[in-house]
Design a protein around this motif. Structure first.
Motif, PDB file in Angstrom:
ATOM      1  N   ARG A  64      32.995 -23.063  13.060  1.00 29.67           N
ATOM      2  CA  ARG A  64      34.283 -23.694  12.731  1.00 29.67           C
ATOM      3  C   ARG A  64      34.481 -23.776  11.222  1.00 29.67           C
ATOM      4  O   ARG A  64      33.557 -24.148  10.494  1.00 29.67           O
ATOM      5  N   SER A  65      35.671 -23.462  10.766  1.00 28.99           N
ATOM      6  CA  SER A  65      35.954 -23.542   9.340  1.00 28.99           C
ATOM      7  C   SER A  65      37.335 -24.153   9.105  1.00 28.99           C
ATOM      8  O   SER A  65      38.168 -24.206  10.021  1.00 28.99           O
ATOM      9  N   VAL A  66      37.533 -24.603   7.886  1.00 26.40           N
ATOM     10  CA  VAL A  66      38.844 -25.120   7.464  1.00 26.40           C
ATOM     11  C   VAL A  66      39.170 -24.507   6.105  1.00 26.40           C
ATOM     12  O   VAL A  66      38.274 -24.045   5.387  1.00 26.40           O
ATOM     13  N   GLU A  81      27.387 -28.763  12.006  1.00 25.36           N
ATOM     14  CA  GLU A  81      27.188 -29.244  13.373  1.00 25.36           C
ATOM     15  C   GLU A  81      26.066 -30.256  13.477  1.00 25.36           C
ATOM     16  O   GLU A  81      25.819 -30.793  14.555  1.00 25.36           O
ATOM     17  N   ASP A  82      25.368 -30.469  12.352  1.00 23.46           N
ATOM     18  CA  ASP A  82      24.212 -31.373  12.449  1.00 23.46           C
ATOM     19  C   ASP A  82      24.121 -32.383  11.297  1.00 23.46           C
ATOM     20  O   ASP A  82      23.084 -33.027  11.131  1.00 23.46           O
ATOM     21  N   THR A  83      25.154 -32.480  10.505  1.00 25.58           N
ATOM     22  CA  THR A  83      25.098 -33.417   9.374  1.00 25.58           C
ATOM     23  C   THR A  83      26.397 -34.210   9.297  1.00 25.58           C
ATOM     24  O   THR A  83      27.485 -33.643   9.434  1.00 25.58           O
ATOM     25  N   VAL A  84      26.261 -35.493   9.100  1.00 27.03           N
ATOM     26  CA  VAL A  84      27.418 -36.372   8.947  1.00 27.03           C
ATOM     27  C   VAL A  84      27.233 -37.178   7.663  1.00 27.03           C
ATOM     28  O   VAL A  84      26.129 -37.650   7.377  1.00 27.03           O
ATOM     29  N   LEU A  85      28.287 -37.310   6.900  1.00 26.70           N
ATOM     30  CA  LEU A  85      28.228 -38.111   5.684  1.00 26.70           C
ATOM     31  C   LEU A  85      28.874 -39.455   5.939  1.00 26.70           C
ATOM     32  O   LEU A  85      30.031 -39.520   6.344  1.00 26.70           O
ATOM     33  N   ALA A 144      29.422 -21.952   2.550  1.00 28.88           N
ATOM     34  CA  ALA A 144      29.298 -20.638   3.190  1.00 28.88           C
ATOM     35  C   ALA A 144      28.991 -20.909   4.656  1.00 28.88           C
ATOM     36  O   ALA A 144      28.731 -22.056   5.055  1.00 28.88           O
ATOM     37  N   GLY A 145      28.979 -19.836   5.452  1.00 29.90           N
ATOM     38  CA  GLY A 145      29.019 -20.027   6.895  1.00 29.90           C
ATOM     39  C   GLY A 145      27.710 -20.214   7.614  1.00 29.90           C
ATOM     40  O   GLY A 145      27.593 -19.805   8.767  1.00 29.90           O
ATOM     41  N   THR A 146      26.710 -20.835   6.983  1.00 36.29           N
ATOM     42  CA  THR A 146      25.488 -21.187   7.708  1.00 36.29           C
ATOM     43  C   THR A 146      25.134 -22.646   7.426  1.00 36.29           C
ATOM     44  O   THR A 146      25.557 -23.223   6.415  1.00 36.29           O
ATOM     45  N   ALA A 147      24.334 -23.182   8.336  1.00 37.04           N
ATOM     46  CA  ALA A 147      23.960 -24.596   8.196  1.00 37.04           C
ATOM     47  C   ALA A 147      23.034 -24.835   7.014  1.00 37.04           C
ATOM     48  O   ALA A 147      22.814 -25.988   6.624  1.00 37.04           O
ATOM     49  N   GLU A 148      22.473 -23.774   6.444  1.00 39.07           N
ATOM     50  CA  GLU A 148      21.583 -23.932   5.292  1.00 39.07           C
ATOM     51  C   GLU A 148      22.330 -23.882   3.962  1.00 39.07           C
ATOM     52  O   GLU A 148      21.754 -24.139   2.902  1.00 39.07           O
ATOM     53  N   ALA A 149      23.583 -23.490   4.007  1.00 40.73           N
ATOM     54  CA  ALA A 149      24.350 -23.389   2.760  1.00 40.73           C
ATOM     55  C   ALA A 149      24.619 -24.785   2.200  1.00 40.73           C
ATOM     56  O   ALA A 149      24.717 -25.757   2.958  1.00 40.73           O
TER      57      ALA A 149
END
Lengths: 230, 605
Positions: A64-66, A81-85, A144-149
């Motif tokens: 998902r992107s915006v 998908e795995d981090t919330v601020l 960028a489009g990975t969870a590690e970015a």
């Protein structure tokens, strides 16, 4: 003062005897030929980059992107998908993450807030739970489009650029037409004002609408960056 | 346990302490402040005296290195003083050159400030004790370093140039205003804390070390000296809450009086992913370089980045993938060690302007300020660090190289305050020393100026700059930039193919001396930009590597309207044909060289 300075200058003078200032004209005479060095670098970089690339490609893309406006450019962010601020004062109630105890944790990346790491795919649910308990949240948005970015957050607010001749009152009047108020003058000389919103995607979506309205020069969401010291 | 403030504070506190009074931050309307404060500086003493305030139970003393003492906790250097006079040994106030004022506490409420008085006490006659450890200022081979591999400060110091009064903003995680070796140079009332919105900035470890490199107090018999040891410091703790709005503020706060904004921070290093700065940040920098320092332009120094991991020759990050460090308004600073060679971590790039000394590949770090006491980097637990835990010998990174440039710029601006921001960067470039002279990347550009992707124009050279200054002619105005049309070649980039695809732009402009070049580039459908080599070739045949194959440990990304900065064509004539070429050097992905646009800034002469 003078005695101290003389001491420093003397120490420097003594220490500089073996060197010379200025550029060395013979600098490029030694070393491998540029062509061979370039070829060697190229071969090495190709094989090494391949191994690193395999690891990078193993990272699953985020679905998902915006998009938002940044001056004349349109930029993309990818939703974690795995981090919330969690924004603002940190909740004393750490039980928020009990839903995902095996993967939950906190970090101290934020002063006046914190990062929740949760089970993959649970970010939206945990954000909703944190919000239900009265705390403000933002999704983590990767550049960028990975969870590690690296990721950024949306602490709230839209930064609008208005004609410089607009007064604060003019900006406030304009904002009220959007049902909003001016939170603060970011920089009057640059025509930058912060329009209040809650944190999260609300600010990005409002910024897009304001930008596309053509009523002002530009609008962009206020972004929380996670800059590093170097 | 030591008292964690300056000798000024120490003396006043020990001789004047009493039990009464709370002081600090009364919120109700205060009674009248003390009056008729007088300072008398003798050969060996400094005496302060003031009229007693009716009902006062105690007094406090505040300071500022500039006129305009502010009653803020970080400016308070003594409190709980029982009597209306104080005396200190002048030697304990060494290097203090500023203003003092006093308040009284009446019925538990602190008054406003008295009149302020100027106090100027010369420095000690001894060099600060850790100066001999500061190889970046004077490399005499400490620990095996290469003699002379330092910032070359002999000439400015011999001319008594120490950055006196030049104002430096440290944008970082905070600043320990009352550190014994920063306090006399720091303006507490002009610091800014982005959490509280007040001057009460937190004592950031990193920011304090940076401040020490740039402008720790010299001649006070304590610790270290900064490169510009009489410059003034303010601290903005942007990194405590780094929002887009705060970034604009930090780049422009007090800008009319800020000569140098020192920035040892940036996006996360080591990802190989382009990280943009916002358009609003760019606007703030543009405002600073055009209107800061009363119209001469604030100088922004910027850490080039620490992400160039040395994986057998394959870089991870390039400074040109950092939208802050590659912006036209900043001076990107790389790091070299005490052997004059690039530190492995220091990022190369066609945007790097200059290099300065920091911890290199032999791990000999920079000696500078550390948080007082057991806080900070030196906790007292490491036998290789100093027993005095107010200092450390482990500071490193392009973070440390950057304030060294900042300090030298302060010296330059003291010598020639009328230099514009553009002049300053030019002086740095023309005076830079060709370090690591056998490195194969050195080449002369079309104007005959040597430049290197690792080092920019070379190593920081203060004496070289001072040699230039007497005959230096100020630059003429910058002309309107040349902005090309957006070219859309849409050329397929073959996978792992040594053949470049390329496109050209013909430039015709009144500009004859380039100061900066920007390339807006897109290959947005190539999913892994780490495969790509992108090079710009000027009409004078200067090759600038904008991106090269690199690791992307955090996953792939694309070039989508990415702006590269290029400084390598300094002083070249831009008229002629420019070529941008692209190829893919690693198998697995393909894409298209979609578009590019060229922007050139410079002058006619």
């Amino acid at each position: 003062m003078n005695t101290f300075l003389a001491s420093v200058a003397l120490v420097l003078l003594l220490g500089c005897g073996a060197s010379s200032d200025g550029q060395d004209a013979s600098a490029l005479e030694a070393g491998p030929s540029p062509a061979k060095a370039s070829l060697a670098r190229q071969v090495m970089s190709s094989s090494m980059a391949r191994s690193g690339k395999a690891a990078a490609l193993a990272l699953e893309p985020l679905p998902r992107s915006v998009e938002y406006y940044d001056g004349e450019l349109r930029r993309t962010l990818w939703l974690s998908e795995d981090t919330v601020l969690e924004m603002g004062p940190v909740a004393a109630d750490a039980a928020i993450v009990e839903e995902a105890p095996e993967s939950a944790g906190t970090s101290n990346d934020l002063r006046g807030g914190r990062t929740w790491k949760v089970r993959r795919g649970r970010a939206d649910a945990v954000a909703a739970e944190v919000a239900r308990r009265g705390h403000q949240t933002s999704p983590a948005l990767h550049i960028a489009g990975t969870a590690e970015a690296p990721f950024v957050g949306l602490p709230g607010g839209v930064i609008v650029t208005v004609p410089r001749e607009w007064s604060r009152e003019t900006v406030a009047s304009w904002a009220s037409g959007w049902g909003r108020s001016v939170e603060k003058v970011v920089h009057a000389q640059l025509g930058l004002y912060l329009i209040e919103t809650g944190p999260g995607l609300e600010s990005l979506e409002l910024a897009n609408r304001m930008h596309e309205s053509g009523e002002i020069l530009a609008a962009t969401p206020n972004i929380l960056h996670f800059a590093s010291t170097r | 346990m030591r008292l964690a403030v300056s000798p000024l504070f120490l003396i006043l506190f020990l001789s004047g302490a009493c039990g009464g009074g709370g002081g600090g931050g009364g919120e109700t309307p205060p009674p009248s402040p003390p009056a008729n404060l007088v300072a008398t500086v003798g050969a060996t003493t400094v005496e302060l005296a003031w009229d007693s305030a009716p009902g006062a139970t105690s007094y406090s003393i505040y300071y500022s290195p500039i006129s305009g003492v502010v009653r803020t906790p970080l400016a308070r250097i003594a409190q709980n003083i029982a009597t209306n006079s104080q005396q200190a040994q002048a030697s304990d106030l060494a290097s203090f050159d500023g203003f003092l004022a006093v308040t009284a506490v009446v019925n538990g409420v602190e008054t406003g400030l008295s009149n302020e008085v100027p106090v100027s006490v010369p420095a000690f006659s001894t060099v600060d004790p850790l100066f001999s450890e500061q190889w970046h200022l004077n490399n005499v081979g400490q620990g095996g370093g290469l003699i002379g591999e330092d910032a070359r400060l002999l000439t400015p110091y011999s001319l008594s140039r120490f950055g006196t009064g030049v104002r430096i903003a440290i944008i970082d995680d905070g600043l320990e205003v009352q550190h014994e070796d920063l306090i006399a140079n720091t303006i507490p009332g002009l610091c800014h804390d982005y959490i509280s919105g007040t001057p009460n900035i937190n004592p950031g470890e990193h920011g304090s070390s940076c401040a020490g490199v740039a402008a720790a107090v010299g001649g006070n018999g304590l610790g270290v000296i900064g490169a510009a040891f009489e410059a003034h410091l303010v601290g903005y703790n942007l990194l405590e809450t780094d929002t887009s709005a705060n970034e604009v503020d930090a780049m422009t706060r007090g800008i009319s009086q800020i000569s140098i904004s020192s920035n040892s921070w940036g996006p996360t290093d080591g990802t190989g992913i382009p990280a943009p700065a916002t358009a609003n940040w760019q606007a703030a920098i543009d405002l600073g370089t055009s209107t800061g320092r009363n119209g001469l332009g604030t100088v922004y120094t910027w850490a080039a980045g620490n992400g160039a991991a040395d994986n057998g020759g394959v870089p991870t990050d390039n400074s040109n993938l950092d939208g802050y460090a590659n912006y036209r308004g900043v001076i990107a600073v790389g790091a070299i060690g005490d052997d004059g060679r690039k530190a492995n971590y220091s990022e190369s790039g066609a945007n790097v302007w200059i290099s300065a000394h920091s911890m290199g590949n032999n791990d000999r770090g920079i000696t500078t300020v550390d948080l007082q006491g057991a806080s900070g980097s030196n906790t007292g637990a490491s036998p290789s660090d100093y027993p005095d835990t107010n200092y450390t010998n482990t500071f490193s990174g392009t973070s440390s190289a950057t304030p060294l440039v900042t300090g030298v710029v302060a010296l330059i601006l003291e010598e020639r305050p009328q230099l514009t921001e553009r002049d300053v960067r030019r002086v740095l470039a023309l005076s830079a020393r060709r370090n690591d002279p056998t490195d194969s990347d050195w080449s002369a550009n079309g104007a005959g100026i040597f430049v290197n992707h690792k080092y920019g124009f070379g190593a920081l050279n203060a004496s070289g700059a001072f040699a230039l200054l007497p005959g230096y002619t100020l630059l003429g105005p910058q002309l309107a930039p040349f902005v090309s049309v957006l070219r859309t070649p849409n050329l397929p980039i073959q996978d792992a193919n040594p053949t470049y695809v390329s496109d050209t732009i013909a430039v015709s402009t009144p500009i004859t001396k380039i100061e900066h070049v920007e390339v807006l580039f897109s290959a947005a459908n190539h999913p892994f930009l780490g495969d790509l080599r992108v090079e710009l070739i000027s009409p004078q045949a200067t090759v600038s590597v904008l991106s090269e194959p690199h690791e992307m440990p955090n996953g792939g990304a694309s070039f989508s309207n990415w702006t590269f900065g290029v400084v390598r064509c300094l002083d070249e004539n831009p008229n002629g044909t420019w070529l941008l070429r692209v190829r893919d050097e690693v198998s697995g992905d393909v894409g298209t060289f979609q578009s590019w646009r060229l922007t050139i800034r410079g002058r006619a002469q």
